[in-house]
Every structure is written in C-alpha cells, then in structure tokens.
Motif scaffolding. Structure first.
Motif, PDB file in Angstrom:
ATOM      1  N   VAL A  14      -3.692  -0.428  -5.229  1.00 17.79           N
ATOM      2  CA  VAL A  14      -3.376   0.939  -4.732  1.00 17.79           C
ATOM      3  C   VAL A  14      -2.982   1.871  -5.678  1.00 17.79           C
ATOM      4  O   VAL A  14      -3.501   3.180  -5.535  1.00 17.79           O
ATOM      5  CB  VAL A  14      -2.538   0.857  -3.538  1.00 17.79           C
ATOM      6  CG1 VAL A  14      -2.383   2.321  -2.792  1.00 17.79           C
ATOM      7  CG2 VAL A  14      -3.258  -0.335  -2.272  1.00 17.79           C
ATOM      8  N   ARG A  15      -1.923   1.699  -6.365  1.00 16.44           N
ATOM      9  CA  ARG A  15      -1.361   2.488  -7.341  1.00 16.44           C
ATOM     10  C   ARG A  15      -2.702   3.168  -8.228  1.00 16.44           C
ATOM     11  O   ARG A  15      -2.825   4.342  -8.435  1.00 16.44           O
ATOM     12  CB  ARG A  15      -0.218   2.121  -8.161  1.00 16.44           C
ATOM     13  CG  ARG A  15      -0.057   2.948  -9.567  1.00 16.44           C
ATOM     14  CD  ARG A  15       1.248   2.333 -10.219  1.00 16.44           C
ATOM     15  NE  ARG A  15       1.631   3.036 -11.126  1.00 16.44           N
ATOM     16  CZ  ARG A  15       1.068   3.180 -12.396  1.00 16.44           C
ATOM     17  NH1 ARG A  15      -0.028   2.490 -12.647  1.00 16.44           N
ATOM     18  NH2 ARG A  15       1.433   3.947 -13.319  1.00 16.44           N
ATOM     19  N   ALA A  16      -3.405   2.215  -8.623  1.00 14.91           N
ATOM     20  CA  ALA A  16      -4.482   2.640  -9.650  1.00 14.91           C
ATOM     21  C   ALA A  16      -5.355   3.275  -9.137  1.00 14.91           C
ATOM     22  O   ALA A  16      -5.962   4.515  -9.504  1.00 14.91           O
ATOM     23  CB  ALA A  16      -5.076   1.203 -10.239  1.00 14.91           C
ATOM     24  N   GLY A  69       0.929  -1.395  -0.133  1.00 16.14           N
ATOM     25  CA  GLY A  69       0.114   0.238   0.134  1.00 16.14           C
ATOM     26  C   GLY A  69       0.821   1.341  -0.218  1.00 16.14           C
ATOM     27  O   GLY A  69       0.494   2.144  -0.589  1.00 16.14           O
ATOM     28  N   THR A  70       1.883   1.346   0.969  1.00 19.78           N
ATOM     29  CA  THR A  70       2.965   2.407   0.693  1.00 19.78           C
ATOM     30  C   THR A  70       3.525   2.727  -0.665  1.00 19.78           C
ATOM     31  O   THR A  70       3.293   3.654  -0.986  1.00 19.78           O
ATOM     32  CB  THR A  70       3.866   2.114   2.095  1.00 19.78           C
ATOM     33  OG1 THR A  70       3.341   2.127   3.215  1.00 19.78           O
ATOM     34  CG2 THR A  70       4.806   3.375   1.928  1.00 19.78           C
ATOM     35  N   LEU A  71       4.047   1.431  -1.108  1.00 21.89           N
ATOM     36  CA  LEU A  71       4.497   1.559  -2.412  1.00 21.89           C
ATOM     37  C   LEU A  71       3.639   2.216  -3.505  1.00 21.89           C
ATOM     38  O   LEU A  71       4.027   3.070  -4.370  1.00 21.89           O
ATOM     39  CB  LEU A  71       5.227   0.367  -2.759  1.00 21.89           C
ATOM     40  CG  LEU A  71       6.405  -0.107  -1.985  1.00 21.89           C
ATOM     41  CD1 LEU A  71       6.897  -1.445  -2.634  1.00 21.89           C
ATOM     42  CD2 LEU A  71       7.645   0.838  -2.281  1.00 21.89           C
ATOM     43  N   GLY A  72       2.435   1.622  -3.561  1.00 22.72           N
ATOM     44  CA  GLY A  72       1.312   2.063  -4.573  1.00 22.72           C
ATOM     45  C   GLY A  72       0.878   3.419  -4.174  1.00 22.72           C
ATOM     46  O   GLY A  72       0.619   4.255  -5.301  1.00 22.72           O
ATOM     47  N   LEU A  73       0.800   3.853  -3.025  1.00 21.26           N
ATOM     48  CA  LEU A  73       0.479   5.262  -2.837  1.00 21.26           C
ATOM     49  C   LEU A  73       1.492   6.079  -3.508  1.00 21.26           C
ATOM     50  O   LEU A  73       1.246   7.328  -3.721  1.00 21.26           O
ATOM     51  CB  LEU A  73       0.013   5.324  -1.074  1.00 21.26           C
ATOM     52  CG  LEU A  73      -0.459   6.821  -0.695  1.00 21.26           C
ATOM     53  CD1 LEU A  73      -1.837   6.728  -1.174  1.00 21.26           C
ATOM     54  CD2 LEU A  73      -0.533   6.653   0.594  1.00 21.26           C
ATOM     55  N   MET A  74       2.936   5.931  -3.102  1.00 23.30           N
ATOM     56  CA  MET A  74       3.716   6.949  -3.558  1.00 23.30           C
ATOM     57  C   MET A  74       3.712   6.741  -5.015  1.00 23.30           C
ATOM     58  O   MET A  74       4.090   8.031  -5.753  1.00 23.30           O
ATOM     59  CB  MET A  74       5.189   6.159  -2.754  1.00 23.30           C
ATOM     60  CG  MET A  74       5.299   6.519  -1.355  1.00 23.30           C
ATOM     61  SD  MET A  74       6.807   5.827  -0.788  1.00 23.30           S
ATOM     62  CE  MET A  74       8.053   6.573  -1.754  1.00 23.30           C
ATOM     63  N   VAL A 110       9.600   8.423  -9.390  1.00 19.80           N
ATOM     64  CA  VAL A 110       9.228   7.420  -8.367  1.00 19.80           C
ATOM     65  C   VAL A 110       8.404   6.310  -8.808  1.00 19.80           C
ATOM     66  O   VAL A 110       8.570   5.293  -8.492  1.00 19.80           O
ATOM     67  CB  VAL A 110       8.693   8.483  -7.264  1.00 19.80           C
ATOM     68  CG1 VAL A 110       7.897   7.517  -6.122  1.00 19.80           C
ATOM     69  CG2 VAL A 110       9.352   9.266  -6.723  1.00 19.80           C
ATOM     70  N   ASP A 111       7.309   6.846  -9.801  1.00 26.09           N
ATOM     71  CA  ASP A 111       6.494   5.774 -10.196  1.00 26.09           C
ATOM     72  C   ASP A 111       7.560   4.937 -11.155  1.00 26.09           C
ATOM     73  O   ASP A 111       6.809   3.389 -11.034  1.00 26.09           O
ATOM     74  CB  ASP A 111       5.512   6.379 -11.109  1.00 26.09           C
ATOM     75  CG  ASP A 111       4.378   5.445 -11.634  1.00 26.09           C
ATOM     76  OD1 ASP A 111       4.201   4.261 -10.793  1.00 26.09           O
ATOM     77  OD2 ASP A 111       3.461   5.727 -12.820  1.00 26.09           O
ATOM     78  N   SER A 112       8.136   5.255 -12.060  1.00 27.03           N
ATOM     79  CA  SER A 112       8.993   4.366 -12.591  1.00 27.03           C
ATOM     80  C   SER A 112       9.825   3.503 -11.931  1.00 27.03           C
ATOM     81  O   SER A 112       9.739   2.172 -12.233  1.00 27.03           O
ATOM     82  CB  SER A 112       9.842   5.091 -13.688  1.00 27.03           C
ATOM     83  OG  SER A 112       9.152   5.971 -14.466  1.00 27.03           O
ATOM     84  N   VAL A 113      10.354   3.701 -11.017  1.00 27.40           N
ATOM     85  CA  VAL A 113      11.307   3.047 -10.106  1.00 27.40           C
ATOM     86  C   VAL A 113      10.494   2.102  -9.206  1.00 27.40           C
ATOM     87  O   VAL A 113      10.751   0.716  -9.327  1.00 27.40           O
ATOM     88  CB  VAL A 113      12.178   3.792  -8.860  1.00 27.40           C
ATOM     89  CG1 VAL A 113      12.740   2.968  -7.956  1.00 27.40           C
ATOM     90  CG2 VAL A 113      13.049   4.613  -9.630  1.00 27.40           C
TER      91      VAL A 113
END
Length: 215
Positions: free
Chosen positions: A94-96, A16-21, A29-32
C-alpha cells in the motif's frame, strides 16, 4: 477459510492504514512506520506464530480464581497471529501504491486547489487503492490458508469440532496404507483452494496493471 478471510481483512485494515500514512505523509511518519514494519518482518513467521498462539492459550485458560480470557478461543488466537503477520507485507504494498498515486495529476490538482490531507486521502487516493487492495486480499488469503494449514499440522491451529485441512492431514498421515484418502483429499482441497485464490488475485492484478502486488 474463516480464519484466512478474517485475518486478511484485519491485516488490510491495519496494514493499509499504516501504508497509506507512510506513503502520503512521508518524512518522519514514513521513517517510524518503516522501522515498525522492519521489526515485524525481522521475526521468523513460523516461530513467532507458535510462540504467540502458545502464549494466548495460557492467557485464555481460566485460573482457580475464575479469571481468564475464556472468549479467546484457538480460532481467535490463530486469527490474531495471522493478522499480525499480514500487516507488514500489506503495508509495504500500500505504501508503494500511495507513493505512486500521490504524484499523479489529480492529486496535485486537488492539493493546488487547497484540499486538505484528509480529503485527498479519502476522496482521491483511497478509491484508487481499492483495486490493489482487493488483489492483495485474494493473494494474501491463499498465503494465510497455507500458514493456517501448517500451524494445524503442528497442532497449533483451531481445535475440534472445527475442521482444518492441515489438522486432517496430521491426524491421518500415519494411516496412509489403510485410509490414504483421509490425507490425500484434504491436501488436494487445500492445494485447489490456494490455487484458485492465487489465480483470481493474479487476474485481478493484470486487469488493473498492479505491478507492486507481486512484491
């Protein structure tokens, strides 16, 4: 059940933290983060689970000099590996959701009023992510229960005296003619539990119109 619940909670926190960021900051940030998620998704889940659990067994075995992670029981090993496998799918969902929420009017209004990124994430986006994450948690638990049962069937899950439906099926599958109930009932309980979690997650997703939860 304990392994499934703990695994999904750890996966929700990290994924969730990674998807939120990734969904909020976008850009590099999204690419990495997407590269990291692609790497996690590229490994066959069953093979990586067996390899990691086997390696953690070696690390947890005390050596002659007394060194060893003796606290790392098989239960924790399975929890760690299932959490690792849950991170990437949860992060994608979470990213979506975050990408969609970051373009909503209340987020744009907060940004135009000078709110910082951290405040927008905590006060505006995160509360609206909770329904999606709860739905993912229910759906994810049933997937992890099946995964734990599969590992137990192969002999790579929790050990006695702790119980596992997959281990019960494996221990009694060659005695179906004599003790058919010792295999059938654990399998039925696993099926019923997975179905229950899946139905709850599906109803929750429909209640809050969470389309991305089906990815």
């Amino acid at each position: 059940l304990r392994v499934g619940v703990f695994s999904i909670l750890i996966g929700l926190f990290i994924g969730g933290t990674l998807g939120l960021m990734a969904g909020y900051f976008k850009g590099w940030v999204d690419s990495v983060i997407n590269v990291m998620l692609d790497i996690l998704l590229s490994f066959p889940a069953l093979i990586i689970a067996i390899l990691v659990v086997g390696r953690l067994d070696v690390v947890s075995t005390p050596e002659p000099n007394g060194w060893g992670w003796t606290w790392l029981t098989r239960s924790w090993s399975v929890t760690i590996v299932l959490s690792l496998l849950a991170i990437a799918p949860i992060a994608r969902i979470v990213r979506a959701q975050t990408l969609s929420l970051s373009q909503r009017d209340f987020v744009l209004a907060a940004r135009s009023l000078g709110a910082k990124g951290g405040r927008i994430i905590v006060r505006e986006i995160l509360p609206n992510l909770v329904p999606a994450m709860v739905s993912v948690a229910f759906t994810g638990v049933d997937v992890l229960l099946v995964a734990e049962g599969g590992l137990a069937f192969l002999g790579y899950s929790i050990e006695s005296p702790f119980a596992s439906w997959g281990k019960m099926v494996n221990e009694n599958r060659e005695r179906l003619d004599e003790f058919w109930w010792a295999t059938i009932f654990p399998a039925l309980m696993l099926f019923a539990t997975v179905l229950a979690f899946n139905v709850i997650g599906d109803r929750f997703a429909r209640r809050f119109d969470i389309r991305e939860a089906a990815l």
